[in-house]
Scaffold this active site. Sequence first.
Site, PDB file in Angstrom:
ATOM      1  N   SER A 121      -0.155   0.553  12.401  1.00  0.00           N
ATOM      2  CA  SER A 121       0.507   0.346  12.683  1.00  0.00           C
ATOM      3  C   SER A 121       1.473  -0.186  14.220  1.00  0.00           C
ATOM      4  O   SER A 121       1.357  -1.032  14.985  1.00  0.00           O
ATOM      5  CB  SER A 121       1.850   0.289  12.506  1.00  0.00           C
ATOM      6  N   HIS A 142      -3.515  -4.847   9.346  1.00  0.00           N
ATOM      7  CA  HIS A 142      -3.171  -4.593   9.694  1.00  0.00           C
ATOM      8  C   HIS A 142      -2.305  -5.561   8.184  1.00  0.00           C
ATOM      9  O   HIS A 142      -1.551  -5.725   7.972  1.00  0.00           O
ATOM     10  CB  HIS A 142      -1.931  -5.227  10.515  1.00  0.00           C
TER      11      HIS A 142
HETATM   12  N1  LIG Z   1       4.090   2.912   5.744  1.00  0.00           N
HETATM   13  C1  LIG Z   1       3.941   2.069   5.885  1.00  0.00           C
HETATM   14  O1  LIG Z   1       5.211   1.106   5.399  1.00  0.00           O
HETATM   15  C2  LIG Z   1       2.143   1.649   6.913  1.00  0.00           C
HETATM   16  C3  LIG Z   1       2.680  -0.154   6.945  1.00  0.00           C
HETATM   17  C4  LIG Z   1       1.519  -0.624   7.175  1.00  0.00           C
HETATM   18  C5  LIG Z   1       0.169   0.145   7.786  1.00  0.00           C
HETATM   19  N2  LIG Z   1       0.683   1.809   7.819  1.00  0.00           N
HETATM   20  C6  LIG Z   1      -0.769   2.553   8.539  1.00  0.00           C
HETATM   21  O2  LIG Z   1      -1.373   3.351   7.383  1.00  0.00           O
HETATM   22  C7  LIG Z   1      -1.497   4.381   7.941  1.00  0.00           C
HETATM   23  C8  LIG Z   1      -0.978   5.368   6.915  1.00  0.00           C
HETATM   24  O3  LIG Z   1      -0.446   5.177   6.226  1.00  0.00           O
HETATM   25  P1  LIG Z   1       0.078   5.580   5.101  1.00  0.00           P
HETATM   26  O4  LIG Z   1       2.501   5.972   5.151  1.00  0.00           O
HETATM   27  O5  LIG Z   1      -1.075   5.232   3.850  1.00  0.00           O
HETATM   28  O6  LIG Z   1       0.273   7.460   5.582  1.00  0.00           O
HETATM   29  P2  LIG Z   1       0.396   8.705   4.024  1.00  0.00           P
HETATM   30  O7  LIG Z   1       0.739   9.930   5.288  1.00  0.00           O
HETATM   31  O8  LIG Z   1       1.228   8.464   3.574  1.00  0.00           O
HETATM   32  O9  LIG Z   1      -1.291   8.764   3.896  1.00  0.00           O
HETATM   33  C9  LIG Z   1      -2.425   9.838   5.077  1.00  0.00           C
HETATM   34  C10 LIG Z   1      -3.246   9.917   4.416  1.00  0.00           C
HETATM   35  O10 LIG Z   1      -4.455   9.835   5.243  1.00  0.00           O
HETATM   36  C11 LIG Z   1      -5.171  11.341   4.688  1.00  0.00           C
HETATM   37  N3  LIG Z   1      -5.953  11.645   5.972  1.00  0.00           N
HETATM   38  C12 LIG Z   1      -5.474  11.926   6.969  1.00  0.00           C
HETATM   39  N4  LIG Z   1      -5.641  12.566   8.110  1.00  0.00           N
HETATM   40  C13 LIG Z   1      -6.939  12.588   7.396  1.00  0.00           C
HETATM   41  C14 LIG Z   1      -8.687  12.567   7.330  1.00  0.00           C
HETATM   42  N5  LIG Z   1      -9.407  12.702   9.290  1.00  0.00           N
HETATM   43  N6  LIG Z   1      -9.232  12.407   6.847  1.00  0.00           N
HETATM   44  C15 LIG Z   1      -8.783  11.134   5.871  1.00  0.00           C
HETATM   45  N7  LIG Z   1      -8.091  11.419   5.708  1.00  0.00           N
HETATM   46  C16 LIG Z   1      -7.230  12.014   5.875  1.00  0.00           C
HETATM   47  C17 LIG Z   1      -3.719  12.743   4.308  1.00  0.00           C
HETATM   48  O11 LIG Z   1      -3.777  13.346   3.243  1.00  0.00           O
HETATM   49  C18 LIG Z   1      -3.156  11.284   3.717  1.00  0.00           C
HETATM   50  O12 LIG Z   1      -3.648  10.870   1.854  1.00  0.00           O
HETATM   51  C19 LIG Z   1      -1.242   4.520   9.593  1.00  0.00           C
HETATM   52  O13 LIG Z   1      -2.417   4.375   9.787  1.00  0.00           O
HETATM   53  C20 LIG Z   1      -0.020   3.810   9.305  1.00  0.00           C
HETATM   54  O14 LIG Z   1       0.622   3.078  10.575  1.00  0.00           O
HETATM   55  C21 LIG Z   1       2.020   2.531   6.896  1.00  0.00           C
END
Ligand SMILES: NC(=O)c1ccc[n+]([C@@H]2O[C@H](COP(=O)([O-])OP(=O)(O)OC[C@H]3O[C@@H](n4cnc5c(N)ncnc54)[C@H](O)[C@@H]3O)[C@@H](O)[C@H]2O)c1
Length: 296
Positions: A121, A142
């Site tokens: 994001s 995204h």
């Molecule tokens: N949550 C939202 O509303 C949202 C919306 C759009 C984009 N995003 C983006 O999506 C991405 C993930 O967000 P999320 O909310 O799903 O996060 P989250 O914390 O729910 O999940 C992240 C996952 O990544 C895993 N992880 C961490 N480091 C790792 C690595 N080196 N290799 C493999 N797995 C690894 C963790 O174990 C976890 O399961 C971020 O970049 C965020 O900016 C989030």
Amino acid sequence: MDRPVTAMKVMVAGAGAMGSQIAMVTALAGHEVTLYDLDPTMLESSVAALRGRMDSQVAKGRRTADDVDAAFARLTTTTALTGDVDLVIEAIVEKLEIKRQFFTDVDALCGPGTILASNSSSFVPSAMASATERPDRFVNLHFFNPALVMRCVEVVRGPETSDETAATAVAFVEQIGKLPVVLDKEIPGFVANRLLNAVRDEALALYEGGYAGIEAIDTAARTALGYPMGPFELMDLTGVDIGYHTKMGRFAETGDPADAPSATVSALVERGDLGRKTGRGFYLYDDTGARVGKAI
Ligand SMILES: NC(=O)c1ccc[n+]([C@@H]2O[C@H](COP(=O)([O-])OP(=O)(O)OC[C@H]3O[C@@H](n4cnc5c(N)ncnc54)[C@H](O)[C@@H]3O)[C@@H](O)[C@H]2O)c1
């Protein structure tokens, strides 16, 4: 990329809130999906949560049991990074150095045709593409939360993203039933969140300037502009702390006071009044989550 855009091999990295649903959407659209995470318990719990969601959609008649079973048959999980894919969609933790290391590692494993995409994001494509040998085959895809429901996917081109990569990314987004919004040039926040933040900042400035109350501003957004929710109502729903931390991150990068959280938001976060989840934010909520009045 050798396979057609209707039947690709896709690795989704990160089985959190976003990655798990992106993997499900992609498997439902007919692709062979590997969901990768470092943490095996995240893989187990996210697949169980997806199963629960899909079962409820089948029960409501929104999907057939056959379609759902076929999608789960195309979805495998792993804690071992693989390179034998056409497309990688990264949705791991939002830390730049961790993402860059991930892309360096996966770049070395993938064949020359593989496209690398990030769901980040906040980080623009060039901030991650420079950790790879293939900045021309790097793009941000995204998705919005919840990815199973929200139709918009921003396709963000970095300065070196090739036309072919952008075209394949757009075709993939359309094929999985989403609506691509292409950014021809990268900018932090992309389009949707920049629009959202601009409205939020203006709403806070109007309130803090004493021009109108929070209910009046929310009412204008809903009834004059047709927004489903006013900016203060939305901050209470998503969590006042989420916007606060995003602003603090940006402020830490730029040092520009205009990027710092507003005094009102900072005070709410300091008091622990984070919106619906704490029963109090801009508005007050009862135990059932119903709004019962103004809080400030
Ligand atoms: N949550 C939202 O509303 C949202 C919306 C759009 C984009 N995003 C983006 O999506 C991405 C993930 O967000 P999320 O909310 O799903 O996060 P989250 O914390 O729910 O999940 C992240 C996952 O990544 C895993 N992880 C961490 N480091 C790792 C690595 N080196 N290799 C493999 N797995 C690894 C963790 O174990 C976890 O399961 C971020 O970049 C965020 O900016 C989030």
